[in-house]
Design a protein around this motif. Structure first.
Motif, PDB file in Angstrom:
ATOM      1  N   GLY A  44       0.849  -1.182   0.000  1.00  0.00           N
ATOM      2  CA  GLY A  44       0.000   0.000   0.000  1.00  0.00           C
ATOM      3  C   GLY A  44       0.886   1.232   0.000  1.00  0.00           C
ATOM      4  N   SER A  45       0.429   2.289   0.645  1.00  0.00           N
ATOM      5  CA  SER A  45       1.252   3.494   0.743  1.00  0.00           C
ATOM      6  C   SER A  45       1.226   4.047   2.155  1.00  0.00           C
ATOM      7  CB  SER A  45       0.772   4.565  -0.246  1.00  0.00           C
ATOM      8  OG  SER A  45       1.689   5.640  -0.310  1.00  0.00           O
ATOM      9  N   THR A  46       1.260   3.138   3.129  1.00  0.00           N
ATOM     10  CA  THR A  46       1.199   3.561   4.528  1.00  0.00           C
ATOM     11  C   THR A  46       2.393   4.414   4.906  1.00  0.00           C
ATOM     12  OG1 THR A  46       0.009   1.517   5.003  1.00  0.00           O
ATOM     13  CG2 THR A  46       0.824   2.752   6.888  1.00  0.00           C
ATOM     14  N   ILE A  47       3.526   4.224   4.241  1.00  0.00           N
ATOM     15  CA  ILE A  47       4.690   5.058   4.527  1.00  0.00           C
ATOM     16  C   ILE A  47       4.351   6.535   4.309  1.00  0.00           C
ATOM     17  CG2 ILE A  47       5.660   4.939   2.194  1.00  0.00           C
ATOM     18  CD1 ILE A  47       7.657   4.799   5.513  1.00  0.00           C
ATOM     19  N   GLY A  48       3.380   6.807   3.438  1.00  0.00           N
ATOM     20  CA  GLY A  48       2.972   8.181   3.172  1.00  0.00           C
ATOM     21  C   GLY A  48       2.210   8.829   4.314  1.00  0.00           C
ATOM     22  N   ASN A  49       1.732   8.041   5.271  1.00  0.00           N
ATOM     23  CA  ASN A  49       1.031   8.615   6.422  1.00  0.00           C
ATOM     24  C   ASN A  49       1.990   9.180   7.468  1.00  0.00           C
ATOM     25  OD1 ASN A  49      -1.402   6.002   6.139  1.00  0.00           O
ATOM     26  ND2 ASN A  49      -1.653   8.117   5.506  1.00  0.00           N
ATOM     27  N   ALA A 100       4.813   2.877  -2.295  1.00  0.00           N
ATOM     28  CA  ALA A 100       4.730   4.336  -2.104  1.00  0.00           C
ATOM     29  C   ALA A 100       3.959   4.948  -3.265  1.00  0.00           C
ATOM     30  CB  ALA A 100       6.125   4.948  -2.010  1.00  0.00           C
ATOM     31  N   ASP A 101       3.053   5.850  -2.946  1.00  0.00           N
ATOM     32  CA  ASP A 101       2.295   6.549  -3.978  1.00  0.00           C
ATOM     33  C   ASP A 101       3.129   7.713  -4.502  1.00  0.00           C
ATOM     34  OD1 ASP A 101       0.045   6.733  -5.580  1.00  0.00           O
ATOM     35  OD2 ASP A 101      -0.990   8.123  -4.239  1.00  0.00           O
ATOM     36  N   LEU A 102       3.063   7.930  -5.814  1.00  0.00           N
ATOM     37  CA  LEU A 102       3.901   8.943  -6.455  1.00  0.00           C
ATOM     38  C   LEU A 102       3.113  10.209  -6.766  1.00  0.00           C
ATOM     39  CD1 LEU A 102       5.866   6.632  -8.938  1.00  0.00           C
ATOM     40  CD2 LEU A 102       6.451   7.254  -6.571  1.00  0.00           C
ATOM     41  N   TRP A 140      -7.571  17.997  11.750  1.00  0.00           N
ATOM     42  CA  TRP A 140      -6.703  17.366  10.742  1.00  0.00           C
ATOM     43  C   TRP A 140      -6.662  15.872  11.038  1.00  0.00           C
ATOM     44  CZ3 TRP A 140      -0.885  19.185  10.278  1.00  0.00           C
ATOM     45  CH2 TRP A 140      -0.301  18.587   9.158  1.00  0.00           C
ATOM     46  N   THR A 141      -7.105  15.059  10.084  1.00  0.00           N
ATOM     47  CA  THR A 141      -7.256  13.632  10.348  1.00  0.00           C
ATOM     48  C   THR A 141      -6.259  12.740   9.613  1.00  0.00           C
ATOM     49  OG1 THR A 141      -8.948  13.518   8.607  1.00  0.00           O
ATOM     50  CG2 THR A 141      -9.723  13.827  10.891  1.00  0.00           C
ATOM     51  N   GLU A 142      -5.657  13.221   8.521  1.00  0.00           N
ATOM     52  CA  GLU A 142      -4.724  12.350   7.801  1.00  0.00           C
ATOM     53  C   GLU A 142      -3.800  13.175   6.920  1.00  0.00           C
ATOM     54  OE1 GLU A 142      -4.813   8.059   5.544  1.00  0.00           O
ATOM     55  OE2 GLU A 142      -6.350   9.492   4.943  1.00  0.00           O
ATOM     56  N   SER A 143      -2.555  12.703   6.798  1.00  0.00           N
ATOM     57  CA  SER A 143      -1.603  13.209   5.811  1.00  0.00           C
ATOM     58  C   SER A 143      -1.220  12.052   4.902  1.00  0.00           C
ATOM     59  CB  SER A 143      -0.344  13.749   6.498  1.00  0.00           C
ATOM     60  OG  SER A 143      -0.637  14.873   7.293  1.00  0.00           O
ATOM     61  N   CYS A 144      -1.206  12.312   3.597  1.00  0.00           N
ATOM     62  CA  CYS A 144      -0.835  11.288   2.616  1.00  0.00           C
ATOM     63  C   CYS A 144       0.276  11.862   1.748  1.00  0.00           C
ATOM     64  CB  CYS A 144      -2.038  10.898   1.765  1.00  0.00           C
ATOM     65  SG  CYS A 144      -3.457  10.326   2.749  1.00  0.00           S
ATOM     66  N   HIS A 145       1.526  11.615   2.157  1.00  0.00           N
ATOM     67  CA  HIS A 145       2.674  12.157   1.439  1.00  0.00           C
ATOM     68  C   HIS A 145       2.884  11.414   0.132  1.00  0.00           C
ATOM     69  CE1 HIS A 145       3.322  13.626   5.546  1.00  0.00           C
ATOM     70  NE2 HIS A 145       4.070  14.575   5.003  1.00  0.00           N
ATOM     71  N   LYS A 146       3.294  12.149  -0.883  1.00  0.00           N
ATOM     72  CA  LYS A 146       3.547  11.592  -2.209  1.00  0.00           C
ATOM     73  C   LYS A 146       5.038  11.750  -2.537  1.00  0.00           C
ATOM     74  CE  LYS A 146      -0.865  11.016  -2.275  1.00  0.00           C
ATOM     75  NZ  LYS A 146      -1.433   9.692  -1.986  1.00  0.00           N
ATOM     76  N   PHE A 147       5.549  10.854  -3.370  1.00  0.00           N
ATOM     77  CA  PHE A 147       6.991  10.760  -3.564  1.00  0.00           C
ATOM     78  C   PHE A 147       7.364  10.803  -5.039  1.00  0.00           C
ATOM     79  CE2 PHE A 147       5.801   8.607   0.328  1.00  0.00           C
ATOM     80  CZ  PHE A 147       6.734   9.051   1.245  1.00  0.00           C
ATOM     81  N   HIS A 148       8.623  11.193  -5.294  1.00  0.00           N
ATOM     82  CA  HIS A 148       9.259  10.978  -6.584  1.00  0.00           C
ATOM     83  C   HIS A 148       9.943   9.607  -6.524  1.00  0.00           C
ATOM     84  CE1 HIS A 148       8.531  15.090  -7.809  1.00  0.00           C
ATOM     85  NE2 HIS A 148       9.093  15.543  -6.709  1.00  0.00           N
ATOM     86  N   PRO A 149      10.005   8.866  -7.636  1.00  0.00           N
ATOM     87  CA  PRO A 149      10.619   7.523  -7.594  1.00  0.00           C
ATOM     88  C   PRO A 149      12.034   7.526  -7.032  1.00  0.00           C
ATOM     89  CG  PRO A 149       9.457   7.838  -9.666  1.00  0.00           C
ATOM     90  CD  PRO A 149       9.449   9.165  -8.968  1.00  0.00           C
ATOM     91  N   GLU A 150      12.864   8.495  -7.442  1.00  0.00           N
ATOM     92  CA  GLU A 150      14.251   8.526  -6.983  1.00  0.00           C
ATOM     93  C   GLU A 150      14.366   8.864  -5.499  1.00  0.00           C
ATOM     94  OE1 GLU A 150      13.213  12.560  -8.788  1.00  0.00           O
ATOM     95  OE2 GLU A 150      12.879  10.438  -9.274  1.00  0.00           O
ATOM     96  N   GLU A 151      13.361   9.537  -4.972  1.00  0.00           N
ATOM     97  CA  GLU A 151      13.368   9.899  -3.551  1.00  0.00           C
ATOM     98  C   GLU A 151      13.349   8.651  -2.666  1.00  0.00           C
ATOM     99  OE1 GLU A 151      10.591  12.643  -0.558  1.00  0.00           O
ATOM    100  OE2 GLU A 151       9.963  12.246  -2.624  1.00  0.00           O
TER     101      GLU A 151
END
Length: 307
Positions: A147-152, A179-181, A266-277
């Motif tokens: 999933g993309s739990t790391i984004g939380n 990770a979601d991009l 504020w209930t959630e943060s969903c961070h998004k990533f670049h592939p190289e990051e």
């Protein structure tokens, strides 16, 4: 813990917050399952497509005998293909880690045909430590964080988390990280504010859970769901905006919460990533990014990080 976190988060003088981990009671879990099949929310389907692609390749990276520990496994439904692939090289020990005992019970039943299942009802890191201690001598360990739990996590906290996972592993062990991009802002916001209103119901259910479990009197009609893009931090935020000045009694936690008109929780943060990051974060934590699979339909990454 729930009571204390609610009291702490809603008693703050500045931005009030509630931890997103509490979304997932029975009602919240059902609503999230509905979100995952929405046309606007492509993340879960992208994750599943990538797992189908990468599962046959994993055995090349993880020599038998192998143990698999999954952080936040739920019922383990996405993991079946991975276990099937690894089992082709020999017996697999599987340690699903989750706080939900009912989800772990389903997982143990469904995955028993593919692995020797040892459910662990614990938090991520405590459960991982138990799995590390339980694995047999000579077994390599593959940790799944799908999933993309790391984004939380806030970005610094995500980096710290990867470091703590690495500290539990031996050289040659690996972490498969989802990770979601980053994608166009309008597309990201629509995924968290669907026209059918299911994500809004999911967000408000957090207040309904406080009502049910802590004898509170939130009126859900007095809150609007909002999804926001924070360009600086590269994250989608979910908020509940108070439509009026109100005072809420939370008797089970022994306090009252006051909200001004237009003030938000504020209930959630969903961070998004670049592939190289992802590779950069991995290197800083003591991993090497051995392989990365990207989905083109919904930009998403699965990265195999080797200790």
């Amino acid at each position: 813990m729930f009571r204390d976190d609610v009291r702490e988060g809603l008693s703050q003088a500045g931005q009030k917050q509630l931890p997103c981990q509490y979304f997932y009671d029975d009602a919240g879990t059902a609503l999230f399952e509905a979100i995952t099949v929405l046309r606007e929310y492509g993340l879960t389907r992208a994750d599943s497509r990538l797992i189908l692609r990468l599962a046959p390749e994993l055995a090349n990276y993880m020599p038998a005998p192998v143990a698999v520990a999954e952080l936040g496994s739920g019922s383990g439904s996405k993991t079946r293909r991975i276990l099937e692939s690894l089992a082709g090289n020999g017996p697999v020990a599987y340690y699903p880690i989750d706080l939900s005992r009912s989800a772990l019970a389903r997982c143990a039943l469904e995955m028993a045909a593919f692995a020797d299942v040892h459910p662990i009802a614990e938090s991520y890191l405590n459960g991982l430590r138990q799995a590390v201690c339980a694995r047999r001598s000579g077994q390599s360990l593959l940790v799944l964080f799908l999933g993309s739990t790391i984004g939380n996590f806030e970005r610094a906290a995500a980096q710290d988390f990867l470091g703590e996972v690495r500290a539990s592993l031996m050289p040659g062990d690996a972490l498969l990280l989802g990770a979601d991009l980053i994608k166009p802002v309008a597309r990201m916001l629509l995924a968290y504010d669907d026209p059918a209103g299911i994500t809004a119901a999911f967000n408000r259910n957090l207040l309904a859970r406080i009502n049910r479990e802590l004898d509170a009197d939130f009126a859900l009609r007095n809150f609007a769901h909002e999804a926001r893009w924070d360009c600086r931090h590269r994250r989608v935020e979910m908020h509940l905006r108070s439509l009026k000045a109100q005072r809420i009694s939370i008797r089970g936690a022994g306090f009252e919460c006051e909200l001004c008109k237009d003030e938000t929780i504020w209930t959630e943060s969903c961070h998004k990533f670049h592939p190289e990051e992802i590779g950069e974060m991995a290197a800083a934590a003591g991993f090497e990014c051995r392989a990365q699979w990207l989905d083109d339909t919904w930009p998403f990454a699965e990265s195999l990080l080797t200790a």
